[in-house]
Design an enzyme around this catalytic site. Structure first.
Site, PDB file in Angstrom:
ATOM      1  N   GLU A  53       1.442  -3.266   0.171  1.00 48.53           N
ATOM      2  CA  GLU A  53       0.983  -2.286   1.902  1.00 48.53           C
ATOM      3  C   GLU A  53       2.656  -2.211   2.380  1.00 48.53           C
ATOM      4  O   GLU A  53       1.955  -0.962   3.223  1.00 48.53           O
ATOM      5  CB  GLU A  53       0.070  -3.575   2.574  1.00 48.53           C
ATOM      6  CG  GLU A  53      -1.225  -3.228   1.652  1.00 48.53           C
ATOM      7  CD  GLU A  53      -1.799  -1.170   1.933  1.00 48.53           C
ATOM      8  OE1 GLU A  53      -1.523  -0.556   2.940  1.00 48.53           O
ATOM      9  OE2 GLU A  53      -3.248  -1.237   1.321  1.00 48.53           O
ATOM     10  N   ASN A  64      -3.279   6.922  10.395  1.00 50.70           N
ATOM     11  CA  ASN A  64      -4.371   7.659   9.253  1.00 50.70           C
ATOM     12  C   ASN A  64      -4.292   9.337   9.416  1.00 50.70           C
ATOM     13  O   ASN A  64      -3.937   8.865  10.601  1.00 50.70           O
ATOM     14  CB  ASN A  64      -4.755   6.739   9.204  1.00 50.70           C
ATOM     15  CG  ASN A  64      -5.077   5.226   8.469  1.00 50.70           C
ATOM     16  OD1 ASN A  64      -3.918   4.750   7.417  1.00 50.70           O
ATOM     17  ND2 ASN A  64      -5.380   4.522   9.349  1.00 50.70           N
ATOM     18  N   ASP A  66      -6.738  10.251   9.914  1.00 44.21           N
ATOM     19  CA  ASP A  66      -8.353   9.438  10.936  1.00 44.21           C
ATOM     20  C   ASP A  66      -7.919   9.325  12.317  1.00 44.21           C
ATOM     21  O   ASP A  66      -8.774   9.432  13.130  1.00 44.21           O
ATOM     22  CB  ASP A  66      -9.291   9.098  10.298  1.00 44.21           C
ATOM     23  CG  ASP A  66      -8.995   8.103   9.598  1.00 44.21           C
ATOM     24  OD1 ASP A  66      -7.818   7.269  10.734  1.00 44.21           O
ATOM     25  OD2 ASP A  66     -10.000   7.261   9.838  1.00 44.21           O
ATOM     26  N   SER A  68      -6.850   6.822  12.822  1.00 48.52           N
ATOM     27  CA  SER A  68      -6.709   4.618  13.106  1.00 48.52           C
ATOM     28  C   SER A  68      -5.359   4.715  12.889  1.00 48.52           C
ATOM     29  O   SER A  68      -4.835   4.944  12.046  1.00 48.52           O
ATOM     30  CB  SER A  68      -7.766   4.187  11.975  1.00 48.52           C
ATOM     31  OG  SER A  68      -7.456   4.739  11.051  1.00 48.52           O
ATOM     32  N   ASP A  70      -2.998   1.089  10.195  1.00 49.64           N
ATOM     33  CA  ASP A  70      -3.084  -0.222  10.071  1.00 49.64           C
ATOM     34  C   ASP A  70      -1.722  -0.665  10.533  1.00 49.64           C
ATOM     35  O   ASP A  70      -0.445  -0.101  10.702  1.00 49.64           O
ATOM     36  CB  ASP A  70      -2.333   0.834   8.892  1.00 49.64           C
ATOM     37  CG  ASP A  70      -4.188   1.033   8.098  1.00 49.64           C
ATOM     38  OD1 ASP A  70      -5.044   1.090   8.738  1.00 49.64           O
ATOM     39  OD2 ASP A  70      -3.717   2.361   7.454  1.00 49.64           O
ATOM     40  N   ASN A  77      -6.503  -2.381   9.730  1.00 49.05           N
ATOM     41  CA  ASN A  77      -6.939  -1.093  10.158  1.00 49.05           C
ATOM     42  C   ASN A  77      -8.015  -1.332  11.121  1.00 49.05           C
ATOM     43  O   ASN A  77      -8.435  -2.101  11.386  1.00 49.05           O
ATOM     44  CB  ASN A  77      -8.130  -0.456   9.275  1.00 49.05           C
ATOM     45  CG  ASN A  77      -8.360   1.464   9.324  1.00 49.05           C
ATOM     46  OD1 ASN A  77      -9.711   1.248  10.568  1.00 49.05           O
ATOM     47  ND2 ASN A  77      -7.585   2.174   9.568  1.00 49.05           N
TER      48      ASN A  77
END
Ligand SMILES: *[C@@H]1O[C@H](CO)[C@@H](O)[C@H](O)[C@H]1NC(C)=O
Length: 146
Positions: A53, A64, A66, A68, A70, A77
């Site tokens: 990750e 991201n 969309d 959002s 991380d 998220n």
């Protein structure tokens, strides 16, 4: 002039390195915080997860598609788990996303426990499912004294 640049460069390197946690140091913290065996996952699962990750980068932030974000070691998220005041969040972990970048890792571990306690377990993390699930992982703690 050269000297000043050298000092500046050293500082930048130091700051950059500060965001990385060593594999065995992380293993120790995870062990201390009782993640070994938690919900059936071992420290090696968490180490593999942190590697795929974030490459062990505690301060990693990634946007991201969309909109959002991380956050941190486990790339948690902002739509579901933490609040970054940028868009709507379920904020299931009841924490600010910035807390998930803290070097003491306590908020991150608290939130990760909540996530992995859900029905999907570690499959909540697509990268874990792809790169870590069902694979031999014991080498992740090679040389670590827990
Ligand atoms: C860690 O992540 C931060 C934020 O994404 C980035 O600025 C930094 O360069 C990364 N550090 C390393 C050593 O990759």
């Amino acid at each position: 002039m050269t000297r000043a640049l050298l000092i500046l460069f050293s500082c930048l390197v130091a700051i950059n390195q500060a965001s990385l946690i060593h594999r065995c140091d992380l293993a120790k913290v995870l062990h201390q915080e009782d993640l070994d065996g938690f919900e059936g996952y071992s420290v090696t699962d968490w180490l593999c997860l942190a590697f795929v990750e974030s490459n062990f980068n505690i301060s990693k932030v990634n946007e991201n598609a969309d909109g959002s974000f991380d956050y941190g070691l486990f790339q948690i998220n902002s739509h579901y788990w933490c609040n970054d005041y940028q868009s709507h969040s379920e904020n299931t972990c009841q924490t600010e996303c910035q807390e998930l970048l803290s070097p003491n890792l306590l908020a991150t571990i608290h939130c990760a426990k909540k996530i992995v306690s859900g029905i999907a377990g570690m499959k909540n993390w697509a990268e874990w499912t792809i790169h870590c699930a069902g694979r031999p992982l014991s080498y992740w703690i090679t040389g670590c004294h827990l």
